[in-house]
Design an enzyme around this catalytic site. Structure first.
Site, PDB file in Angstrom:
ATOM      1  N   ARG A 141      40.407  77.630  58.765  1.00  0.00           N
ATOM      2  CA  ARG A 141      39.540  79.041  58.318  1.00  0.00           C
ATOM      3  C   ARG A 141      38.155  78.621  58.277  1.00  0.00           C
ATOM      4  O   ARG A 141      37.428  79.406  58.989  1.00  0.00           O
ATOM      5  CB  ARG A 141      39.843  79.164  56.649  1.00  0.00           C
ATOM      6  CG  ARG A 141      41.180  79.878  56.614  1.00  0.00           C
ATOM      7  CD  ARG A 141      41.545  80.138  55.194  1.00  0.00           C
ATOM      8  NE  ARG A 141      41.402  79.130  54.460  1.00  0.00           N
ATOM      9  CZ  ARG A 141      41.755  78.772  52.921  1.00  0.00           C
ATOM     10  NH1 ARG A 141      41.872  80.231  52.596  1.00  0.00           N
ATOM     11  NH2 ARG A 141      41.800  77.777  52.399  1.00  0.00           N
ATOM     12  N   ASN A 179      44.490  82.956  55.026  1.00  0.00           N
ATOM     13  CA  ASN A 179      45.864  82.172  54.929  1.00  0.00           C
ATOM     14  C   ASN A 179      46.780  83.115  54.221  1.00  0.00           C
ATOM     15  O   ASN A 179      46.768  83.798  53.621  1.00  0.00           O
ATOM     16  CB  ASN A 179      45.753  80.814  54.076  1.00  0.00           C
ATOM     17  CG  ASN A 179      45.322  79.640  54.772  1.00  0.00           C
ATOM     18  OD1 ASN A 179      45.128  79.586  55.762  1.00  0.00           O
ATOM     19  ND2 ASN A 179      44.812  78.649  54.092  1.00  0.00           N
TER      20      ASN A 179
END
Length: 754
Positions: A30, A48
């Site tokens: 990320r 996620n």
């Protein structure tokens, strides 16, 4: 003159939806995506989910973003699939990280990784807030699998949930420019886990010759000074482990040469982020004799957790400030799994106090819970490439790719060296090493492993696979999870495991060479040439049977195999001479000769035992495979004994070689070289027979005997010289540690044919 426009400068604004699956959680994906999107001037979001990482990007440079996403991923990440879809523009003003979503798990967590260089630099930098902190980590290193309860991989789903971040750690966690941006285990001395004892106290204990139980990443180690003969001998006595070798830990790759002769491939394997124990040739006279008695190689691993690096710095007498963790360090530790004999690795603090109190002089814990216990992985280099003896920390839960879809299958493995496998689509997740299912503690661990694997993979088993042997505890447990239950023949599973790992589609020819497995005829097999075709298998040839006096006792007492071999050769009268300290040797040989004892086996493992006994190498085994390992250790170069085997009607007999041992009584070193050389020549001939009969040119080599490097390398070379392609186990152990994978492959095929 006007400068040329940058690529995509006049490109239209577009928006893409991207779904990324693979090893994409717990690896800094990320923050990487956030930085990349910012560099490309894009808006949108990343988050996620249980099914992977979802990205939406909007701007003029979305194609550049996709190209760089695939080529510049973080070091621990791996993209298996990248799905994309055009979306209508939304006019987002910035790129953000959104809160994770729960749901059906379709992604995976990565394995634990050794401390990275950046964190090591901070560990020994007095200006860093992580200075001398034994739990420093970032998105590129540290614990992952062993602290994660379930996916998606967020702090709340790990054992770090009980450690609220301090303002400094919170700032690092939310700063896109920081290496710890969204690093879930981030912590520091202010807010993170703590050791129960200072490093100085641990070092003082080791220097004093004491034994320390040290809690680490996947469990406790028992550590002591490897050069202190009294300390090593005391550890053996307390652990009731008379001969089985201990692993050694050194500070870094530069320190290996002081104790072992490592090849470049062995050093590379040792230095990987997984940090496995790697077998390499020991330098004689350096370590305490009790480290690896009777063996020529020693298992060496490098320090992989921050606390290890702190210990080695202090043991070398260095200050932490400015210490170079990559410089050669003379101190060597024994670092063996902290478990009483036959029981699983200790991971719980209270359990450590109860189970290790009579073994360790000092028990060092910390307050970060270990969710999943994982032993150190053990590997070696065979024919120039890594091969596992035990697969656990650093590699699990990395999946093995399957060539076809099928039902979610739970395969329960064997009784010894047990693992379990759970499949999901075209992925097979093989658990960490569990061990021998002989104790209540190991069975508890076995059940824990199954439950956690189901949680982490996120599928409910539709099919259960087990070994054909009804007495294996794993086979008996199959009914708890079934129906439907598919029983899989042991050696067919060995061949299927190696063939499937290699991506071999269609029929597979294989040699399954191991200690024991129930055959289709109810006999004890272990030296088999098999054809595995779909869910079916056929025995094309096998090792000639040898007497098995006393059944299972013969596996623990090689002298019994030696006495039985002499009887089979018509020389039972020699048994008392060969084994004068075994009063039963003569009577047992007579019983075999007269047919009163009819137990027999085609096991190569038992043939190794017979040879070791006749050559005077080992009469009684302290641990499984000891006789074979000590026999292998004597070999400098294998040499075939002329006429040492016979191959008739698909049955391979080494009676001529055993007769030579009985009559000529060569010394152990000569006999070991002849034994290995003749085995290689004989099994190569058997494999060539199978290739001719089937028209197949690849040969899968599976079973525990293929962990013998001399045999595996020699047989591979011999097959290659005959224009056959040898397939060796690479991503899983060749022994029963890889059996559950083969069971899963064959069970899914059987189910699809119903």
């Amino acid at each position: 003159m006007t400068a040329a426009p940058a690529p995509d400068a006049f490109a239209a604004v577009a928006r893409l939806f991207l779904k990324v699956n693979g090893a994409v959680q717990g690896v800094g994906m990320r923050p990487f995506v956030h930085r990349l999107a910012t560099e490309c001037g894009l808006a949108g979001y990343v988050r996620n989910g249980a099914d992977g990482v979802t990205i939406e990007v909007e701007g003029a440079r979305v194609e550049e973003f996709v190209r760089r996403l695939e080529t510049e991923i973080p070091p621990l990440a791996r993209i298996d699939t990248l799905l994309r879809k055009d979306m209508p523009t939304a006019g987002d003003a910035e790129f953000v990280i959104r809160e994770s979503l729960d749901g059906e798990t379709m992604t995976r967590i990565v394995a634990d990784a050794a401390t990275c260089d950046a964190c090591l630099g901070e560990l020994f930098d007095p200006a860093s807030r992580y200075f001398a902190y034994p739990f420093v980590n970032c998105t590129h290193c540290g614990p992952r699998y062993t602290i994660t309860r379930r996916l998606p991989y967020d702090r709340r789903q790990t054992s770090m949930a009980s450690f609220p971040m301090c303002p400094d750690c919170g700032a690092a966690y939310t700063d896109v420019r920081d290496r710890r941006f969204h690093a879930e285990p981030v912590a520091c001395p202010t807010c993170g886990p703590k050791l129960s004892h200072p490093v100085s106290e641990i070092v003082d204990a080791i220097r004093a010759g004491r034994i320390v139980a040290l809690k680490g990443i996947g469990g406790f180690h028992l550590v002591c000074d490897a050069r202190n003969a009294e300390a090593v001998s005391a550890l053996r006595a307390r652990k009731a482990r008379e001969f089985k070798p201990f692993a050694l830990m050194v500070a870094n790759a530069a320190s290996i040469s002081a104790i072992a002769e490592a090849s470049p491939e062995e050093k590379k394997l040792c230095s990987s982020t997984a940090r496995p124990i790697v077998l390499m040739r020991a330098k004689p006279g350096v370590m305490a004799p009790a480290v690896s008695p009777g063996l020529s190689r020693v298992g060496v691993m490098l320090a992989y957790a921050p606390v290890h690096h702190l210990l080695f710095a202090a043991l070398a007498g260095h200050d932490f400030a400015g210490h170079d963790p990559h410089a050669a360090n003379d101190f060597v530790l024994v670092a063996t799994s902290a478990n009483p004999g036959g029981e699983p690795l200790v991971v719980d603090d209270e359990d450590a106090t109860r189970r290790l109190v009579g073994i360790a002089d000092l028990i060092v814990t910390h307050d970060r819970a270990i969710v999943v216990r994982a032993d150190d992985s053990v590997a070696q280099v065979i024919a120039g490439a890594p091969s596992f003896l035990r697969r656990a920390r650093g590699y699990v839960p990395e999946p093995i790719a399957l060539s076809e879809d099928g039902p979610a299958t739970l395969a329960l493995g064997a009784h010894l060296k047990s693992t379990v496998t759970l499949t999901r689509g075209r992925e097979a997740f093989v658990s960490q090493h569990v061990g021998d299912l002989d104790t209540a503690e190991t069975l508890k661990f076995y059940r824990e492993t199954i439950a956690h694997l189901i949680d982490i993979v996120g599928v409910k088993p539709e099919l259960v696979a087990s070994d054909l042997h009804p007495d294996y505890r794993s086979s008996q447990m199959a009914e708890e999870f079934g129906p439907p239950v598919v029983r899989v023949q042991h050696h067919a599973a060995h061949v299927a495991a190696v063939a499937a790992e290699a991506g071999l589609d269609g029929p597979a020819l294989g040699l399954a060479l191991d200690g024991h497995g129930l055959g289709d005829d109810g006999g004890a097999w272990g030296g088999e040439l098999l054809l595995v075709d779909g869910a079916n298998h056929r025995r094309l040839g096998h090792l000639a049977s040898l007497p098995l006096p006393g059944g299972d006792r013969a596996a623990r007492e090689p002298w019994r195999m030696g006495a039985g071999a002499l009887a089979a050769l018509g020389r039972s009268y020699l048994a008392a001479t060969f084994f004068p300290d075994r009063p039963l040797a003569g009577p047992i040989a007579d019983r075999v000769a007269t047919g009163a004892d009819r137990l027999a086996t085609t096991s190569l493992g038992r043939l190794f035992d017979a040879a070791a006994a006749l050559l005077g190498v080992r009469a009684v085994q302290d641990y499984e495979g000891q006789a074979a390992m000590e026999l292998e250790a004597l070999v400098d170069k294998p040499i075939a004994f002329p006429g040492g085997f016979a191959l008739e009607n698909r049955v391979l007999s080494f009676a001529p070689l055993l007769a030579h041992f009985a009559l000529a009584r060569p010394d152990a070193r000569t006999g070991a070289a002849l034994f290995h050389g003749t085995l290689i020549e004989g099994f190569a001939a058997l494999a060539c027979h199978g290739a001719t009969a089937t028209g197949l040119t690849s040969v899968a080599l599976g079973g525990g005997c293929l962990m013998n490097r001399v045999l595996a390398e020699g047989l591979s070379a011999a097959l290659a010289q005959s224009n056959l392609t040898p397939l060796l186990a690479r991503r899983l152990p060749a022994n029963d540690g890889g059996l559950s994978f083969g069971q899963a492959v064959l069970a899914r095929r059987a189910f699809s044919e119903i």
